[in-house]
Design a protein around this motif. Structure first.
Motif, PDB file in Angstrom:
ATOM      1  N   MET A   1       0.831  -1.205   0.000  1.00 26.41           N
ATOM      2  CA  MET A   1       0.000   0.000   0.000  1.00 26.41           C
ATOM      3  C   MET A   1       0.866   1.256   0.000  1.00 26.41           C
ATOM      4  SD  MET A   1      -3.152  -0.697  -0.234  1.00 26.41           S
ATOM      5  CE  MET A   1      -3.888   0.818   0.277  1.00 26.41           C
ATOM      6  N   VAL A   2       1.952   1.238   0.742  1.00 25.50           N
ATOM      7  CA  VAL A   2       2.860   2.387   0.761  1.00 25.50           C
ATOM      8  C   VAL A   2       3.452   2.609  -0.623  1.00 25.50           C
ATOM      9  CG1 VAL A   2       5.083   3.192   1.665  1.00 25.50           C
ATOM     10  CG2 VAL A   2       3.378   2.252   3.209  1.00 25.50           C
ATOM     11  N   VAL A   3       3.865   1.538  -1.269  1.00 23.38           N
ATOM     12  CA  VAL A   3       4.437   1.656  -2.615  1.00 23.38           C
ATOM     13  C   VAL A   3       3.390   2.168  -3.599  1.00 23.38           C
ATOM     14  CG1 VAL A   3       5.389   0.318  -4.545  1.00 23.38           C
ATOM     15  CG2 VAL A   3       6.232  -0.043  -2.236  1.00 23.38           C
TER      16      VAL A   3
ATOM     17  N   ILE B   1       1.414   6.727  -6.974  1.00 19.92           N
ATOM     18  CA  ILE B   1       0.358   7.671  -7.353  1.00 19.92           C
ATOM     19  C   ILE B   1       0.801   9.101  -7.085  1.00 19.92           C
ATOM     20  CG2 ILE B   1      -1.961   8.458  -6.756  1.00 19.92           C
ATOM     21  CD1 ILE B   1      -2.680   5.503  -6.299  1.00 19.92           C
ATOM     22  N   SER B   2       1.447   9.327  -5.949  1.00 24.38           N
ATOM     23  CA  SER B   2       1.900  10.686  -5.641  1.00 24.38           C
ATOM     24  C   SER B   2       3.034  11.112  -6.573  1.00 24.38           C
ATOM     25  CB  SER B   2       2.338  10.788  -4.179  1.00 24.38           C
ATOM     26  OG  SER B   2       3.468   9.985  -3.953  1.00 24.38           O
TER      27      SER B   2
ATOM     28  N   ALA C   1       3.222  15.113 -13.220  1.00 21.30           N
ATOM     29  CA  ALA C   1       2.213  15.828 -14.015  1.00 21.30           C
ATOM     30  C   ALA C   1       2.209  17.313 -13.661  1.00 21.30           C
ATOM     31  CB  ALA C   1       0.840  15.217 -13.787  1.00 21.30           C
ATOM     32  N   ALA C   2       2.267  17.619 -12.377  1.00 28.55           N
ATOM     33  CA  ALA C   2       2.281  19.032 -11.962  1.00 28.55           C
ATOM     34  C   ALA C   2       3.566  19.718 -12.401  1.00 28.55           C
ATOM     35  CB  ALA C   2       2.113  19.136 -10.453  1.00 28.55           C
ATOM     36  N   ALA C   3       4.693  19.031 -12.337  1.00 26.44           N
ATOM     37  CA  ALA C   3       5.968  19.619 -12.754  1.00 26.44           C
ATOM     38  C   ALA C   3       5.994  19.872 -14.260  1.00 26.44           C
ATOM     39  CB  ALA C   3       7.118  18.711 -12.343  1.00 26.44           C
ATOM     40  N   LEU C   4       5.369  19.017 -15.030  1.00 24.07           N
ATOM     41  CA  LEU C   4       5.338  19.218 -16.478  1.00 24.07           C
ATOM     42  C   LEU C   4       4.446  20.387 -16.871  1.00 24.07           C
ATOM     43  CD1 LEU C   4       5.187  15.545 -17.773  1.00 24.07           C
ATOM     44  CD2 LEU C   4       7.061  17.155 -18.053  1.00 24.07           C
ATOM     45  N   VAL C   5       3.367  20.575 -16.153  1.00 22.83           N
ATOM     46  CA  VAL C   5       2.433  21.648 -16.493  1.00 22.83           C
ATOM     47  C   VAL C   5       2.938  23.003 -15.996  1.00 22.83           C
ATOM     48  CG1 VAL C   5       0.093  22.500 -16.072  1.00 22.83           C
ATOM     49  CG2 VAL C   5       0.466  20.092 -16.534  1.00 22.83           C
TER      50      VAL C   5
ATOM     51  N   GLY D   1       9.336  16.238  -0.455  1.00 25.05           N
ATOM     52  CA  GLY D   1       9.890  15.960   0.869  1.00 25.05           C
ATOM     53  C   GLY D   1       8.935  15.178   1.744  1.00 25.05           C
ATOM     54  N   PHE D   2       7.667  15.560   1.696  1.00 29.35           N
ATOM     55  CA  PHE D   2       6.656  14.852   2.483  1.00 29.35           C
ATOM     56  C   PHE D   2       6.516  13.412   2.024  1.00 29.35           C
ATOM     57  CE2 PHE D   2       2.231  13.463   2.886  1.00 29.35           C
ATOM     58  CZ  PHE D   2       2.101  13.491   4.265  1.00 29.35           C
ATOM     59  N   TRP D   3       6.447  13.205   0.708  1.00 28.25           N
ATOM     60  CA  TRP D   3       6.232  11.862   0.183  1.00 28.25           C
ATOM     61  C   TRP D   3       7.491  11.011   0.188  1.00 28.25           C
ATOM     62  CZ3 TRP D   3       1.922   9.612   0.479  1.00 28.25           C
ATOM     63  CH2 TRP D   3       0.748  10.336   0.364  1.00 28.25           C
ATOM     64  N   VAL D   4       8.618  11.590   0.540  1.00 33.42           N
ATOM     65  CA  VAL D   4       9.808  10.775   0.785  1.00 33.42           C
ATOM     66  C   VAL D   4       9.849  10.389   2.261  1.00 33.42           C
ATOM     67  CG1 VAL D   4      12.326  10.860   0.900  1.00 33.42           C
ATOM     68  CG2 VAL D   4      11.148  11.658  -1.145  1.00 33.42           C
ATOM     69  N   LEU D   5       9.548  11.330   3.149  1.00 28.87           N
ATOM     70  CA  LEU D   5       9.620  11.055   4.585  1.00 28.87           C
ATOM     71  C   LEU D   5       8.509  10.128   5.078  1.00 28.87           C
ATOM     72  CD1 LEU D   5      10.632  14.524   6.024  1.00 28.87           C
ATOM     73  CD2 LEU D   5      12.041  12.490   5.768  1.00 28.87           C
ATOM     74  N   LEU D   6       7.301  10.306   4.570  1.00 26.29           N
ATOM     75  CA  LEU D   6       6.182   9.487   5.051  1.00 26.29           C
ATOM     76  C   LEU D   6       6.374   7.997   4.785  1.00 26.29           C
ATOM     77  CD1 LEU D   6       3.358   9.520   6.381  1.00 26.29           C
ATOM     78  CD2 LEU D   6       2.429   9.610   4.067  1.00 26.29           C
ATOM     79  N   PRO D   7       6.684   7.570   3.563  1.00 27.35           N
ATOM     80  CA  PRO D   7       6.891   6.124   3.363  1.00 27.35           C
ATOM     81  C   PRO D   7       8.085   5.585   4.138  1.00 27.35           C
ATOM     82  CG  PRO D   7       6.543   7.193   1.260  1.00 27.35           C
ATOM     83  CD  PRO D   7       6.685   8.271   2.278  1.00 27.35           C
ATOM     84  N   VAL D   8       9.149   6.365   4.250  1.00 25.50           N
ATOM     85  CA  VAL D   8      10.300   5.909   5.027  1.00 25.50           C
ATOM     86  C   VAL D   8       9.900   5.707   6.486  1.00 25.50           C
ATOM     87  CG1 VAL D   8      12.553   6.628   5.918  1.00 25.50           C
ATOM     88  CG2 VAL D   8      12.037   6.871   3.484  1.00 25.50           C
TER      89      VAL D   8
END
Length: 90
Positions: free
Chosen positions: A8-10, A15-16, A22-26, A42-49
């Motif tokens: 589920m974390v993966v 998805i994030s 997508a946001a970076a391309l637009v 940063g949030f999506w790196v720290l949360l799964p870790v």
């Protein structure tokens, strides 16, 4: 259960990451959006870790209990069954 949590974390991380790309391309030239995306990454790196570390500690605790105590599984008492017939009323 731990393996399902890891999957589920993966899945949430993928998805994030898709949203981030997508946001970076637009919005690749806007500085405000770039700052928000850096916080987002940063949030999506720290949360799964953090979640993976918590699951790893729980697993290691289970292994230590299994080795030291001889059984990693808790013994559960059998549930009390309701009587088939009601006692007579005086």
């Amino acid at each position: 259960m731990t393996i399902m949590v890891m999957f589920m974390v993966v899945a949430v991380l993928c998805i994030s990451a898709a949203f981030f790309f997508a946001a970076a391309l637009v919005q690749h030239e806007d500085d405000f959006i770039q700052n928000i995306l850096q916080i987002y990454v940063g949030f999506w790196v720290l949360l799964p870790v953090l979640i993976i570390l918590i699951q790893l500690v729980r697993f290691l605790w289970w292994v230590i209990r299994l080795i030291c105590c001889g059984s990693g599984l808790r013994r559960r008492s059998t549930p009390r069954l309701l009587p088939l017939a009601l006692p007579p009323v005086p």
